[in-house]
Scaffold this active site. Sequence first.
Site, short mmCIF file in Angstrom:
data_model
loop_
_atom_site.label_atom_id
_atom_site.label_comp_id
_atom_site.label_asym_id
_atom_site.label_seq_id
_atom_site.Cartn_x
_atom_site.Cartn_y
_atom_site.Cartn_z
N ASN A 70 0.70 -0.95 -0.03
CA ASN A 70 -0.04 0.02 -0.14
C ASN A 70 0.74 1.23 -0.07
OD1 ASN A 70 -2.59 -1.31 0.05
ND2 ASN A 70 -1.96 -1.83 2.27
N LYS A 86 0.50 -12.69 -1.64
CA LYS A 86 1.04 -11.70 -2.70
C LYS A 86 2.66 -11.77 -2.12
CE LYS A 86 2.07 -7.63 -2.92
NZ LYS A 86 2.22 -6.24 -2.73
N HIS A 127 -2.80 -3.92 -9.23
CA HIS A 127 -2.59 -3.64 -10.61
C HIS A 127 -2.96 -4.73 -11.58
CE1 HIS A 127 -1.62 0.48 -9.63
NE2 HIS A 127 -0.52 0.13 -9.00
#
Length: 236
Positions: free
Chosen positions: A40, A128, A148
């Site tokens: 983030n 991730k 994304h």
Amino acid sequence: MKKKINKINNLLIQFFGIPKKNKKNPDPVDMLIGTILSQNTNDKNSYRAYQNLKQKYKTWDEVAKLTPSSIEKIIRVAGLGKQKAKAINNVLKGLKKKNGKIKLKFLDKKDDNIVIDKLTEFNGVGVKTASCVLLFSLNRNVCPVDTHVHRTLNRIGLVNTKTPDKTFNEIFGQIPAGTAHSFHTNLIRLGREICKPTKPNCIICPLEKYCNYDLKNFDKNVVHTKNDFMLLDNIS
Ligand code: SF4
């Protein structure tokens, strides 16, 4: 799906080129900490936070002795300092407790699923983050899925999923050999520079003919800003 991924990968390479890669595979612990810091925030700030830690302390053992609030002060520039400091502290202390040392070399011989299971046992490490260690440190043909990659693959129509982890599961094992690094890195560039959350710049998109998104935007006034600094290709 492999053929479609190949097509998308080739079109992205024609447009953005083959992404630069670290000459040497970074240590998996370095990569794990770098990826936690990258959550983030933008890559430049997370890289600054990573360098702050590496310059101040010679080893991860030294960082493991710090309290989460001391780590937080050093990494503040990356944002979400409290949460990230807690995750870093938890990973380093957890590795020391489980293995007696802060090393992840033993992952070299483990299969991809086992690596993901082992790493996601730590609080603050998700799929991730684990898949970034697989791709960037262990050189596996695995494509990590961040916001994304998730958004662009759904818009293009390669997958139809609600979360990045579900997208990851859909494409896991489907990436043509040797293409994961360019596919992952160029999709991030596509998402940052062109296929942004609002107002995608479809006029200049190399995938326009191939993409199934219903809400394409052909407004000529959208600005194309380059953003090719990738934190995870700069961890060393
Ligand atoms: S055509 Fe538009 S919506 Fe589709 S991938 Fe490109 S920028 Fe995104």
